[in-house]
Write a protein that holds these residues in place. Structure first.
Motif, PDB file in Angstrom:
ATOM      1  N   LYS A  25       0.892  -1.293   0.223  1.00  0.00           N
ATOM      2  CA  LYS A  25       0.202   0.033  -0.078  1.00  0.00           C
ATOM      3  C   LYS A  25       0.732   1.178  -0.114  1.00  0.00           C
ATOM      4  O   LYS A  25       0.513   2.370  -0.247  1.00  0.00           O
ATOM      5  CB  LYS A  25      -0.874   0.030   1.126  1.00  0.00           C
ATOM      6  CG  LYS A  25      -2.003  -1.017   1.224  1.00  0.00           C
ATOM      7  CD  LYS A  25      -2.599  -1.219   2.595  1.00  0.00           C
ATOM      8  CE  LYS A  25      -3.617  -2.388   2.727  1.00  0.00           C
ATOM      9  NZ  LYS A  25      -4.125  -2.542   4.050  1.00  0.00           N
ATOM     10  N   MET A  26       2.112   1.066   0.301  1.00  0.00           N
ATOM     11  CA  MET A  26       3.006   2.357   0.435  1.00  0.00           C
ATOM     12  C   MET A  26       4.056   2.331  -0.500  1.00  0.00           C
ATOM     13  O   MET A  26       5.121   3.214  -0.488  1.00  0.00           O
ATOM     14  CB  MET A  26       3.645   2.451   1.645  1.00  0.00           C
ATOM     15  CG  MET A  26       2.667   2.322   2.938  1.00  0.00           C
ATOM     16  SD  MET A  26       3.389   2.461   4.540  1.00  0.00           S
ATOM     17  CE  MET A  26       3.632   4.132   4.600  1.00  0.00           C
ATOM     18  N   LEU A  27       3.739   1.601  -1.797  1.00  0.00           N
ATOM     19  CA  LEU A  27       4.547   1.516  -2.959  1.00  0.00           C
ATOM     20  C   LEU A  27       4.129   2.419  -4.018  1.00  0.00           C
ATOM     21  O   LEU A  27       2.565   2.631  -4.276  1.00  0.00           O
ATOM     22  CB  LEU A  27       4.820   0.180  -3.323  1.00  0.00           C
ATOM     23  CG  LEU A  27       5.614  -0.740  -2.660  1.00  0.00           C
ATOM     24  CD1 LEU A  27       5.642  -2.094  -3.190  1.00  0.00           C
ATOM     25  CD2 LEU A  27       6.882  -0.174  -2.250  1.00  0.00           C
ATOM     26  N   LEU A  66       4.562   9.804   0.912  1.00  0.00           N
ATOM     27  CA  LEU A  66       3.962   9.210   2.521  1.00  0.00           C
ATOM     28  C   LEU A  66       4.927   9.398   3.732  1.00  0.00           C
ATOM     29  O   LEU A  66       4.680   9.202   4.618  1.00  0.00           O
ATOM     30  CB  LEU A  66       3.590   7.651   2.171  1.00  0.00           C
ATOM     31  CG  LEU A  66       2.822   7.528   1.160  1.00  0.00           C
ATOM     32  CD1 LEU A  66       2.608   5.890   1.140  1.00  0.00           C
ATOM     33  CD2 LEU A  66       1.393   7.974   1.384  1.00  0.00           C
ATOM     34  N   PHE A  67       6.362   9.950   3.417  1.00  0.00           N
ATOM     35  CA  PHE A  67       7.080  10.211   4.345  1.00  0.00           C
ATOM     36  C   PHE A  67       7.725  11.797   4.375  1.00  0.00           C
ATOM     37  O   PHE A  67       7.520  12.497   3.685  1.00  0.00           O
ATOM     38  CB  PHE A  67       8.425   9.274   4.150  1.00  0.00           C
ATOM     39  CG  PHE A  67       8.104   8.022   3.766  1.00  0.00           C
ATOM     40  CD1 PHE A  67       8.568   6.893   4.886  1.00  0.00           C
ATOM     41  CD2 PHE A  67       7.650   7.430   2.753  1.00  0.00           C
ATOM     42  CE1 PHE A  67       8.252   5.647   4.729  1.00  0.00           C
ATOM     43  CE2 PHE A  67       7.444   5.896   2.582  1.00  0.00           C
ATOM     44  CZ  PHE A  67       7.590   5.072   3.723  1.00  0.00           C
ATOM     45  N   VAL A  68       8.126  11.986   5.658  1.00  0.00           N
ATOM     46  CA  VAL A  68       8.597  13.203   5.886  1.00  0.00           C
ATOM     47  C   VAL A  68      10.076  13.310   5.285  1.00  0.00           C
ATOM     48  O   VAL A  68      10.528  12.666   4.867  1.00  0.00           O
ATOM     49  CB  VAL A  68       8.616  13.789   7.623  1.00  0.00           C
ATOM     50  CG1 VAL A  68       7.213  13.543   8.158  1.00  0.00           C
ATOM     51  CG2 VAL A  68       9.558  12.533   8.228  1.00  0.00           C
ATOM     52  N   GLU A  69      10.781  14.603   5.704  1.00  0.00           N
ATOM     53  CA  GLU A  69      11.987  14.757   5.043  1.00  0.00           C
ATOM     54  C   GLU A  69      12.912  13.829   5.380  1.00  0.00           C
ATOM     55  O   GLU A  69      13.845  13.617   4.651  1.00  0.00           O
ATOM     56  CB  GLU A  69      12.503  16.211   5.652  1.00  0.00           C
ATOM     57  CG  GLU A  69      11.483  17.233   5.101  1.00  0.00           C
ATOM     58  CD  GLU A  69      12.187  18.725   5.248  1.00  0.00           C
ATOM     59  OE1 GLU A  69      13.259  18.761   5.930  1.00  0.00           O
ATOM     60  OE2 GLU A  69      11.524  19.824   4.842  1.00  0.00           O
ATOM     61  N   ASP A  70      13.083  13.049   6.390  1.00  0.00           N
ATOM     62  CA  ASP A  70      14.076  12.102   6.748  1.00  0.00           C
ATOM     63  C   ASP A  70      13.621  10.806   6.208  1.00  0.00           C
ATOM     64  O   ASP A  70      14.730  10.015   6.213  1.00  0.00           O
ATOM     65  CB  ASP A  70      14.079  11.807   8.293  1.00  0.00           C
ATOM     66  CG  ASP A  70      12.636  11.029   8.769  1.00  0.00           C
ATOM     67  OD1 ASP A  70      12.059  10.670   7.947  1.00  0.00           O
ATOM     68  OD2 ASP A  70      12.738  10.947  10.069  1.00  0.00           O
ATOM     69  N   ARG A  71      12.795  10.856   5.198  1.00  0.00           N
ATOM     70  CA  ARG A  71      12.447   9.439   4.179  1.00  0.00           C
ATOM     71  C   ARG A  71      12.273   8.238   5.028  1.00  0.00           C
ATOM     72  O   ARG A  71      12.563   7.255   4.473  1.00  0.00           O
ATOM     73  CB  ARG A  71      13.616   9.706   3.351  1.00  0.00           C
ATOM     74  CG  ARG A  71      13.604  10.801   2.259  1.00  0.00           C
ATOM     75  CD  ARG A  71      14.892  10.758   1.450  1.00  0.00           C
ATOM     76  NE  ARG A  71      14.480   9.935   0.257  1.00  0.00           N
ATOM     77  CZ  ARG A  71      15.199   8.817  -0.012  1.00  0.00           C
ATOM     78  NH1 ARG A  71      16.313   8.471   0.575  1.00  0.00           N
ATOM     79  NH2 ARG A  71      14.976   8.080  -1.210  1.00  0.00           N
ATOM     80  N   GLY A  93       0.724   9.094   5.015  1.00  0.00           N
ATOM     81  CA  GLY A  93       1.248   7.733   5.644  1.00  0.00           C
ATOM     82  C   GLY A  93       0.761   7.322   6.582  1.00  0.00           C
ATOM     83  O   GLY A  93       0.143   6.018   6.611  1.00  0.00           O
ATOM     84  N   TYR A  94       0.286   7.897   7.590  1.00  0.00           N
ATOM     85  CA  TYR A  94      -0.465   7.492   8.708  1.00  0.00           C
ATOM     86  C   TYR A  94      -1.831   7.556   8.308  1.00  0.00           C
ATOM     87  O   TYR A  94      -2.772   6.356   9.123  1.00  0.00           O
ATOM     88  CB  TYR A  94      -0.471   8.450   9.892  1.00  0.00           C
ATOM     89  CG  TYR A  94       0.765   8.338  10.751  1.00  0.00           C
ATOM     90  CD1 TYR A  94       1.179   7.114  11.336  1.00  0.00           C
ATOM     91  CD2 TYR A  94       1.646   9.242  10.908  1.00  0.00           C
ATOM     92  CE1 TYR A  94       2.211   7.035  12.027  1.00  0.00           C
ATOM     93  CE2 TYR A  94       2.915   9.088  11.517  1.00  0.00           C
ATOM     94  CZ  TYR A  94       3.182   8.182  12.121  1.00  0.00           C
ATOM     95  OH  TYR A  94       4.295   7.764  12.915  1.00  0.00           O
TER      96      TYR A  94
END
Length: 226
Positions: free
Chosen positions: A190-192, A202-207, A214-215
């Motif tokens: 689901k996150m690809l 779906l991610f913040v800057e830190d990846r 994402g949540y």
């Protein structure tokens, strides 16, 4: 008489598993640091000050749970308790099960653990052994509890370990299928994106950690199990 015998057997099992847990933690202490002592103590104190009720739903594990700040809003009809801590690994969650899970006597526990283990160089086998101990301890102390393991997410910053992460997810799913009241929740696919790569949006800057989008995927994935 049978009831008394069953209670005695359960007590003996709890004592045995507790002894095994302490022994294993002691054996691994030399090679694996047990961190986050102050953070866990502070979290427990904060929850006690806020107040909590037994029989709710505990979310625990590493920082992906810790940063899930909207749990109460996402599941407003559920008594949720968030005890995610640091960048924890399975052996550390095992060590802190009493203050972070058991004392709340939850009916359900959602756990995200393992990603940091694999990233730190642990083998899938070692990580699964520690997770098995987590399950055994919780089921001995809380015989009616339902345990839900959220599978590892495809973090862009750790994509070079995607093969190991997917192998871990497969083992986690197999373990869940083999045990009563243990379930696996998959979030990987689901996150690809359409190319089969991690969806960076779906991610913040830190990846590594999730943003609101994402949540939202995690909320939808978990909601059906509450």
């Amino acid at each position: 008489m049978k009831s008394i015998r069953n209670r005695y057997n359960r007590y003996a099992l709890i004592q045995f598993l507790f002894f095994c847990t302490i022994l294993i933690i002691g054996q691994t202490a030399n090679s694996q640091e047990i961190g986050f002592k102050e953070e866990v103590a502070g979290l427990v104190e904060k929850l006690d000050q806020q107040g909590w009720e037994k029989g709710g739903v505990v979310f625990t594990g590493s920082s992906s749970i810790r940063f899930w700040k909207t749990l109460a809003e996402d599941f407003p009809k559920t008594n949720t308790i968030n005890t995610g801590f640091g960048g924890s690994q399975a052996h550390e969650l095992l060590h802190y099960l009493e203050p972070l899970v058991i004392r709340y006597a939850p009916k359900k526990v959602f756990i995200y653990i393992g990603e940091n283990d694999i990233n730190a160089g642990k083998s899938v086998r070692q990580t699964m052994t520690e997770i098995s101990l987590i399950i055994d301890r919780l089921q001995a102390e809380l015989p009616d509890v339902e345990l839900y393991f959220i599978g590892t997410k495809p973090s862009p910053s750790r994509w070079e370990k995607s093969g190991q992460m997917q192998a871990f997810n497969a083992e986690l799913n197999t373990m869940a299928l083999s045990k009563d009241n243990v379930y696996y929740i998959s979030v990987w696919d689901k996150m690809l994106d359409k190319k089969g790569q991690p969806n960076e949006t779906l991610f913040v800057e830190d990846r590594l950690h999730l943003n609101e989008k994402g949540y939202k995927i995690w909320r939808k994935s978990v909601k059906g199990f509450l």
